[in-house]
Design a protein around this motif. Structure first.
Motif, PDB file in Angstrom:
ATOM      1  N   ASP A  12      71.338 -37.562  12.134  1.00  0.00           N
ATOM      2  CA  ASP A  12      70.719 -38.649  11.368  1.00  0.00           C
ATOM      3  C   ASP A  12      69.201 -38.651  11.445  1.00  0.00           C
ATOM      4  O   ASP A  12      68.527 -39.015  10.473  1.00  0.00           O
ATOM      5  CB  ASP A  12      71.243 -40.002  11.860  1.00  0.00           C
ATOM      6  CG  ASP A  12      72.738 -40.169  11.623  1.00  0.00           C
ATOM      7  OD1 ASP A  12      73.340 -39.311  10.942  1.00  0.00           O
ATOM      8  OD2 ASP A  12      73.314 -41.147  12.142  1.00  0.00           O
ATOM      9  N   PHE A  13      68.644 -38.281  12.616  1.00  0.00           N
ATOM     10  CA  PHE A  13      67.191 -38.398  12.826  1.00  0.00           C
ATOM     11  C   PHE A  13      66.506 -37.054  13.059  1.00  0.00           C
ATOM     12  O   PHE A  13      65.276 -37.000  13.176  1.00  0.00           O
ATOM     13  CB  PHE A  13      66.903 -39.320  14.019  1.00  0.00           C
ATOM     14  CG  PHE A  13      67.400 -40.727  13.815  1.00  0.00           C
ATOM     15  CD1 PHE A  13      66.601 -41.677  13.194  1.00  0.00           C
ATOM     16  CD2 PHE A  13      68.671 -41.101  14.220  1.00  0.00           C
ATOM     17  CE1 PHE A  13      67.060 -42.971  12.993  1.00  0.00           C
ATOM     18  CE2 PHE A  13      69.140 -42.395  14.031  1.00  0.00           C
ATOM     19  CZ  PHE A  13      68.343 -43.331  13.402  1.00  0.00           C
ATOM     20  N   GLY A  14      67.282 -35.987  13.142  1.00  0.00           N
ATOM     21  CA  GLY A  14      66.683 -34.675  13.362  1.00  0.00           C
ATOM     22  C   GLY A  14      66.099 -34.496  14.743  1.00  0.00           C
ATOM     23  O   GLY A  14      65.218 -33.656  14.939  1.00  0.00           O
ATOM     24  N   VAL A  15      66.580 -35.258  15.715  1.00  0.00           N
ATOM     25  CA  VAL A  15      66.077 -35.183  17.085  1.00  0.00           C
ATOM     26  C   VAL A  15      67.160 -34.591  17.980  1.00  0.00           C
ATOM     27  O   VAL A  15      68.274 -35.140  18.076  1.00  0.00           O
ATOM     28  CB  VAL A  15      65.683 -36.585  17.618  1.00  0.00           C
ATOM     29  CG1 VAL A  15      65.297 -36.515  19.095  1.00  0.00           C
ATOM     30  CG2 VAL A  15      64.532 -37.155  16.799  1.00  0.00           C
ATOM     31  N   GLY A  16      66.848 -33.473  18.618  1.00  0.00           N
ATOM     32  CA  GLY A  16      67.766 -32.883  19.580  1.00  0.00           C
ATOM     33  C   GLY A  16      67.530 -33.465  20.959  1.00  0.00           C
ATOM     34  O   GLY A  16      66.398 -33.493  21.436  1.00  0.00           O
ATOM     35  N   LEU A  17      68.584 -33.933  21.587  1.00  0.00           N
ATOM     36  CA  LEU A  17      68.470 -34.553  22.904  1.00  0.00           C
ATOM     37  C   LEU A  17      69.050 -33.630  23.964  1.00  0.00           C
ATOM     38  O   LEU A  17      70.224 -33.228  23.887  1.00  0.00           O
ATOM     39  CB  LEU A  17      69.206 -35.897  22.933  1.00  0.00           C
ATOM     40  CG  LEU A  17      68.636 -36.996  22.018  1.00  0.00           C
ATOM     41  CD1 LEU A  17      69.549 -38.222  22.038  1.00  0.00           C
ATOM     42  CD2 LEU A  17      67.222 -37.375  22.451  1.00  0.00           C
ATOM     43  N   ALA A  18      68.224 -33.321  24.963  1.00  0.00           N
ATOM     44  CA  ALA A  18      68.694 -32.504  26.075  1.00  0.00           C
ATOM     45  C   ALA A  18      69.520 -33.323  27.053  1.00  0.00           C
ATOM     46  O   ALA A  18      70.393 -32.794  27.737  1.00  0.00           O
ATOM     47  CB  ALA A  18      67.506 -31.868  26.801  1.00  0.00           C
TER      48      ALA A  18
END
Length: 332
Positions: A12-18
Motif C-alpha cells: 500500500d505504501f511502498g515501504v519495506g519493513l525489516a
C-alpha cells in the motif's frame, strides 16, 4: 499478524519493513486507538504503523495536511499508492508515519524553549488551510449527558448501595463536589458564542502537555495524538494553554505571537474541556468488567484532580472578576 501487516505496508505504501514490533496497549505514545507497531524500514528509518479501530479519520487528514504544509513538529502520515493518508485492510484504516523519539511532555521537564517551540508549532497549525472532512468544534451536550449518566448511576442507580471500593470513593467525591459539578452542567446549557465568518481554523483539539514529545534539543517538540482534530475557533486549542503556569504561558505566547481571545469562546471551550475531562475518567472508574483495578484507581485520581480544579475556578469566580479573568490571554 506482523508478517501480514508488513506485506500490507509494502503493497500500500511502498515501504519495506525489516522489523515490526507491537507497542503494548497503553504505551501508544500518540493516544490513538487500534494496534500500533514500531517498524524499522529496510533503509533504517523508523515508522509508526497503526491498524485503526474505526472512528473518524479527521486526525489523519489534519496531521497529513499540517505536515504537507511544512508545519514543524507534526509527523504526518505517508500517502498510500492512491495518494490517500491511509489504506483500508480488513475494514480498518492502515496508516504509516515517521517514528519520532523523545520524552513524553506529561512526564519530562518542559523547558521554556520547548514552550516557545510549541507556540510556534501551534501557530503554524492554526495557519494551515483546513482540510475537507473535519468535524466542527465540539459541543458540550454529549459530554454533559455522560456526566449526568454517571451522576444517576452513582447516586440514584440500582447499584447505589452496592459500590465496590473505587465506586464508593467516586460516589463520595461526587457528593462532596456536587456544587462544582452542578455549576459545570449549568454552564453546559448556555448557548455557544457565535463565530465570525473565517474564524474556524485547523485545531488539534487537545494540545496539552500529554500530547507533546520533547526532542533532544531544547527547541524540538512533536505534537501527537490528532484523533480529536476539528474545524473550530482557535480558542478550542488555546484553552489548554491557559491552564499552564504564568511562566509557561508567557513562553508559549512568545512563540505563538500576539493573539486576542474572545472571553465568551474561552469560557465555552473551557466548559467543553472540563466536561470531557470529568466524564471520560469517571466512566473508566465504573468499568469494572473492562479495566484492571490499577487503571480504574488512576482514573479516580484524575477525577479528583479535575474536580479540585473546577472548585478552584468556582472559588475564584465567586471572589469577583480579576484583571486576568477579563483578559484571558496576552495580546502582544
Amino acid at each position: 499478524m506482523e508478517e501480514k501487516v508488513r506485506r500490507w505496508v509494502r503493497a500500500d505504501f511502498g515501504v519495506g519493513l525489516a522489523s515490526l514490533d507491537e507497542v503494548p496497549r497503553g504505551a501508544g505514545r500518540d493516544g490513538g486507538a487500534g494496534r500500533l507497531w514500531h517498524g524499522r524500514g529496510e533503509d533504517g528509518a523508523g515508522y509508526a504503523v497503526r491498524l485503526g479501530a474505526g472512528g473518524p479519520a479527521a486526525g489523519l487528514r489534519a496531521a497529513g495536511q499540517a505536515a504537507a504544509h511544512g508545519v514543524p513538529g507534526v509527523p504526518g502520515p505517508l500517502r498510500d499508492r492512491r495518494g490517500q493518508w491511509w489504506s483500508v485492510r480488513t475494514g480498518r484504516r492502515l496508516s504509516v508515519r515517521p517514528w519520532v523519539e523523545g520524552v513524553p511532555g506529561g512526564t519530562g521537564p518542559v523547558e521554556p524553549g520547548h514552550w516557545r517551540a510549541f507556540g510556534r508549532l501551534l501557530a503554524a497549525v492554526h495557519a494551515t488551510p483546513v482540510p475537507d472532512g473535519l468535524p466542527p468544534a465540539r459541543r458540550p451536550g454529549p459530554m454533559a449527558d455522560a456526566v449526568r449518566a454517571v451522576d444517576r448511576w452513582l447516586l440514584r442507580g440500582p447499584g447505589a448501595e452496592r459500590h465496590d471500593p473505587l465506586e464508593r470513593a467516586l460516589a463520595g467525591l461526587w457528593r462532596e463536589m456536587a456544587g462544582p459539578i452542578g455549576a459545570l452542567l449549568a454552564r453546559a446549557g448556555a448557548p455557544p458564542p457565535a463565530a465570525e465568518p473565517g474564524d474556524p481554523v485547523l485545531c488539534h483539539g487537545d494540545p496539552g502537555p500529554g500530547r507533546l514529545l520533547l526532542g533532544a534539543g531544547a527547541a524540538e517538540v512533536w505534537l501527537l495524538g490528532w484523533s480529536g482534530a476539528v474545524r473550530a475557533p482557535r480558542e478550542q486549542d488555546l484553552v489548554a494553554v491557559l491552564e499552564l503556569t504564568p511562566d509557561q504561558r508567557e513562553a508559549f505566547f512568545a512563540g505563538y505571537g500576539p493573539v486576542e481571545l474572545d472571553p465568551g469562546r474561552v469560557e465555552h471551550f473551557r466548559t467543553v474541556r472540563a466536561l470531557e475531562e470529568l466524564a471520560v475518567p469517571a466512566a473508566r472508574v465504573l468499568d469494572r468488567a473492562g479495566l484492571p483495578e490499577p487503571e480504574r484507581a488512576a482514573a479516580l485520581e484524575t477525577v479528583r484532580q479535575v474536580l479540585a480544579g473546577a472548585a478552584g475556578r468556582a472559588d475564584r469566580a465567586s471572589a469577583g472578576p480579576s484583571r486576568g479573568a477579563r483578559d484571558p490571554s496576552p495580546s502582544g
